[in-house]
Design a protein around this motif. Structure first.
Motif, PDB file in Angstrom:
ATOM      1  N   THR A 124       0.630  -1.218   0.001  1.00  0.00           N
ATOM      2  CA  THR A 124      -0.056   0.072   0.056  1.00  0.00           C
ATOM      3  C   THR A 124       1.032   1.268   0.065  1.00  0.00           C
ATOM      4  OG1 THR A 124      -1.428   1.230   0.913  1.00  0.00           O
ATOM      5  CG2 THR A 124      -0.224  -0.183   2.539  1.00  0.00           C
ATOM      6  N   ALA A 125       0.320   2.261  -0.637  1.00  0.00           N
ATOM      7  CA  ALA A 125       1.100   3.485  -0.597  1.00  0.00           C
ATOM      8  C   ALA A 125       0.466   4.426  -0.014  1.00  0.00           C
ATOM      9  CB  ALA A 125       1.140   4.110  -2.139  1.00  0.00           C
ATOM     10  N   GLU A 126      -0.447   4.162   1.000  1.00  0.00           N
ATOM     11  CA  GLU A 126      -1.239   5.217   1.868  1.00  0.00           C
ATOM     12  C   GLU A 126      -0.264   5.511   3.185  1.00  0.00           C
ATOM     13  OE1 GLU A 126      -5.475   4.426   2.914  1.00  0.00           O
ATOM     14  OE2 GLU A 126      -5.554   3.264   0.952  1.00  0.00           O
ATOM     15  N   SER A 127      -0.298   6.807   3.311  1.00  0.00           N
ATOM     16  CA  SER A 127       0.359   7.301   4.476  1.00  0.00           C
ATOM     17  C   SER A 127       1.940   6.954   4.464  1.00  0.00           C
ATOM     18  CB  SER A 127      -0.320   6.852   5.840  1.00  0.00           C
ATOM     19  OG  SER A 127       0.367   7.498   6.825  1.00  0.00           O
ATOM     20  N   ILE A 128       2.449   7.307   3.450  1.00  0.00           N
ATOM     21  CA  ILE A 128       3.777   6.760   3.241  1.00  0.00           C
ATOM     22  C   ILE A 128       4.928   7.751   4.108  1.00  0.00           C
ATOM     23  CG2 ILE A 128       3.924   5.402   1.336  1.00  0.00           C
ATOM     24  CD1 ILE A 128       4.996   7.674  -0.413  1.00  0.00           C
ATOM     25  N   GLY A 129       4.334   8.816   4.607  1.00  0.00           N
ATOM     26  CA  GLY A 129       4.939   9.636   5.261  1.00  0.00           C
ATOM     27  C   GLY A 129       5.888  10.877   4.487  1.00  0.00           C
ATOM     28  N   PRO A 130       6.596  11.518   5.039  1.00  0.00           N
ATOM     29  CA  PRO A 130       7.300  12.802   4.489  1.00  0.00           C
ATOM     30  C   PRO A 130       8.394  12.061   3.333  1.00  0.00           C
ATOM     31  CG  PRO A 130       7.906  12.690   6.782  1.00  0.00           C
ATOM     32  CD  PRO A 130       6.739  11.568   6.583  1.00  0.00           C
ATOM     33  N   ILE A 131       8.845  13.077   2.384  1.00  0.00           N
ATOM     34  CA  ILE A 131       9.974  12.606   1.761  1.00  0.00           C
ATOM     35  C   ILE A 131      10.978  12.404   2.320  1.00  0.00           C
ATOM     36  CG2 ILE A 131      11.438  13.487  -0.148  1.00  0.00           C
ATOM     37  CD1 ILE A 131       9.042  15.101  -1.267  1.00  0.00           C
ATOM     38  N   PRO A 132      11.635  11.063   2.399  1.00  0.00           N
ATOM     39  CA  PRO A 132      12.836  10.838   2.949  1.00  0.00           C
ATOM     40  C   PRO A 132      13.976  11.694   3.138  1.00  0.00           C
ATOM     41  CG  PRO A 132      12.415   9.293   1.616  1.00  0.00           C
ATOM     42  CD  PRO A 132      11.420  10.348   1.474  1.00  0.00           C
ATOM     43  N   THR A 133      15.035  11.861   3.957  1.00  0.00           N
ATOM     44  CA  THR A 133      16.356  12.593   3.396  1.00  0.00           C
ATOM     45  C   THR A 133      17.090  11.762   2.875  1.00  0.00           C
ATOM     46  OG1 THR A 133      17.296  11.876   5.495  1.00  0.00           O
ATOM     47  CG2 THR A 133      16.006  13.682   5.755  1.00  0.00           C
ATOM     48  N   LEU A 134      18.242  12.439   2.284  1.00  0.00           N
ATOM     49  CA  LEU A 134      19.183  11.658   1.851  1.00  0.00           C
ATOM     50  C   LEU A 134      19.579  10.423   2.165  1.00  0.00           C
ATOM     51  CD1 LEU A 134      21.205  14.195  -0.621  1.00  0.00           C
ATOM     52  CD2 LEU A 134      19.892  12.083  -1.505  1.00  0.00           C
ATOM     53  N   GLU A 135      19.895  10.709   3.690  1.00  0.00           N
ATOM     54  CA  GLU A 135      20.430   9.840   4.560  1.00  0.00           C
ATOM     55  C   GLU A 135      19.717   8.639   4.777  1.00  0.00           C
ATOM     56  OE1 GLU A 135      22.404  13.246   4.615  1.00  0.00           O
ATOM     57  OE2 GLU A 135      20.470  13.110   5.669  1.00  0.00           O
ATOM     58  N   GLU A 136      18.349   8.995   4.750  1.00  0.00           N
ATOM     59  CA  GLU A 136      17.467   7.739   4.837  1.00  0.00           C
ATOM     60  C   GLU A 136      16.997   6.866   3.545  1.00  0.00           C
ATOM     61  OE1 GLU A 136      14.479   9.839   8.285  1.00  0.00           O
ATOM     62  OE2 GLU A 136      14.098  10.339   6.161  1.00  0.00           O
ATOM     63  N   ALA A 137      17.577   7.428   2.344  1.00  0.00           N
ATOM     64  CA  ALA A 137      17.426   6.673   1.146  1.00  0.00           C
ATOM     65  C   ALA A 137      17.722   5.168   1.208  1.00  0.00           C
ATOM     66  CB  ALA A 137      17.906   7.404  -0.086  1.00  0.00           C
ATOM     67  N   TYR A 138      17.237   4.567   0.841  1.00  0.00           N
ATOM     68  CA  TYR A 138      17.773   2.891   0.843  1.00  0.00           C
ATOM     69  C   TYR A 138      18.180   2.520  -0.438  1.00  0.00           C
ATOM     70  CZ  TYR A 138      14.514   2.063   4.749  1.00  0.00           C
ATOM     71  OH  TYR A 138      13.562   1.932   5.883  1.00  0.00           O
ATOM     72  N   ASP A 139      18.335   3.378  -1.573  1.00  0.00           N
ATOM     73  CA  ASP A 139      18.829   2.955  -2.819  1.00  0.00           C
ATOM     74  C   ASP A 139      19.065   4.223  -3.559  1.00  0.00           C
ATOM     75  OD1 ASP A 139      16.671   3.639  -4.740  1.00  0.00           O
ATOM     76  OD2 ASP A 139      15.598   2.940  -2.991  1.00  0.00           O
ATOM     77  N   PRO A 140      19.955   3.862  -4.529  1.00  0.00           N
ATOM     78  CA  PRO A 140      20.616   5.165  -5.312  1.00  0.00           C
ATOM     79  C   PRO A 140      19.490   5.853  -6.079  1.00  0.00           C
ATOM     80  CG  PRO A 140      21.474   3.288  -6.403  1.00  0.00           C
ATOM     81  CD  PRO A 140      20.745   2.789  -4.951  1.00  0.00           C
ATOM     82  N   LYS A 141      18.316   5.058  -6.573  1.00  0.00           N
ATOM     83  CA  LYS A 141      17.473   5.716  -7.509  1.00  0.00           C
ATOM     84  C   LYS A 141      16.812   6.747  -6.448  1.00  0.00           C
ATOM     85  CE  LYS A 141      14.361   4.713 -11.202  1.00  0.00           C
ATOM     86  NZ  LYS A 141      13.833   3.776 -11.915  1.00  0.00           N
TER      87      LYS A 141
END
Length: 304
Positions: A20-37
């Motif tokens: 589900t894409a509901e309530s995915i929260g704020p845009i992650p910070t760069l440090e929080e990104a799990y992948d380069p894309k």
């Protein structure tokens, strides 16, 4: 009760968990990104919006409905990304195997408790802690189980290295009668075009004997060649670096004849139709920005 049953990637689907894409929260910070894309889109200010992704996933749910597939959805956890249901668990034969994923994502499993609890206890498997594995790397294919891995000594330096050799060995022990074949994947924390996050980012079987493949996703050429020989060159659709980046191999089979694909995959969809497949096109380009697509957001429970 749910009795899981999965022998391969393409038999007729009867029940599935769709993220589900509901309530995915704020845009992650760069440090929080799990992948380069994801990182790339965070930097560029083009990170996908929740409303757009909800719409995209609804389009897939509608396709499942039309094909009478029973769909389970995760319980929505506020401000938490729960799109990629494939990562958190997978089914092989009648066993439902909980994946050991990045620790930050543990709560995703809790959100499918209503599915997990309906599965007979003896069929629920939790692998030992040292086995790192995500469902995107695990592909049951009849007598085989294909597994994407990375065994370099710098494994822990790659947030994109998700499945280790401990997991490969554990899965072989769980299914001694199957041939487990592992493939070393190319990893990059910084360049999405050089990163095969999971095996399904550079390979997927379709139909009875065909496959979508991207050569550069494999670190070891002989392992890539083995797959080409296994399916036969004439049955392989080779995707380019650009197409891999857009996740062309991450389509999803409802049956041996029906495939859900992203509507912009013009070259792939044309080839699939030429091979006699029915292609159900959906918009999924926003979700693709997180380096995952249709296979990543689905967890099949029962196929014929």
């Amino acid at each position: 009760m749910i009795t899981p049953h999965i022998q391969n990637e393409t038999a007729r689907l009867r029940a599935v968990v769709l993220g589900t894409a509901e309530s995915i929260g704020p845009i992650p910070t760069l440090e929080e990104a799990y992948d380069p894309k994801s990182a790339e889109h965070i930097k560029a200010g083009t990170y996908p919006k929740e409303a757009d992704m909800v719409k995209e996933m609804d389009a897939v749910a509608k396709v499942f409905e039309r094909y009478n597939v029973k769909v389970y959805r995760p319980k929505v956890i506020e401000d938490y990304n729960q799109i990629f249901a494939r990562d958190i668990a997978f089914v092989i034969e009648n066993k439902f195997i909980k994946a050991n994923i990045l620790p930050d994502r543990d709560r995703e499993i809790e959100a499918i408790e209503h599915v997990w609890s309906q599965i007979p206890k003896e069929l629920r498997i939790k692998l030992p802690e040292e086995c790192h594995v995500e469902g995107g790397d695990v592909m049951p294919w009849n007598d085989y189980i294909f597994i994407g891995t990375y065994s370099g000594e710098d494994y822990s330096d790659y947030i994109t290295a998700r499945t280790n050799m401990d997991a490969v060995i554990a899965i072989q022990e769980l299914f001694p009668e199957k041939t487990v074949k592992s493939f070393e994947l190319r990893k990059s924390n910084t360049n999405a075009k050089d990163n095969a996050l999971h095996l399904d980012c550079c390979f997927q079987p379709v139909g009875k004997n065909k496959a979508i493949l991207h050569k550069n996703g494999f670190l070891v050429e002989s392992e890539y060649n083995w797959l080409v020989e296994f399916f036969g060159k004439e049955n392989v659709f080779e995707i380019s670096k650009e197409e891999m980046y857009h996740m062309n191999s991450n389509v999803f089979s409802i049956s041996e004849d029906v495939i859900i694909s992203e509507r912009n995959f013009t070259r792939l969809n044309t080839w699939l139709r030429e091979q006699g497949f029915t292609v159900e096109e959906v918009p999924y380009a926003e979700i693709a920005k997180q380096e995952g697509l249709l296979r990543c957001s689905t967890l099949p429970l029962i196929r014929d």
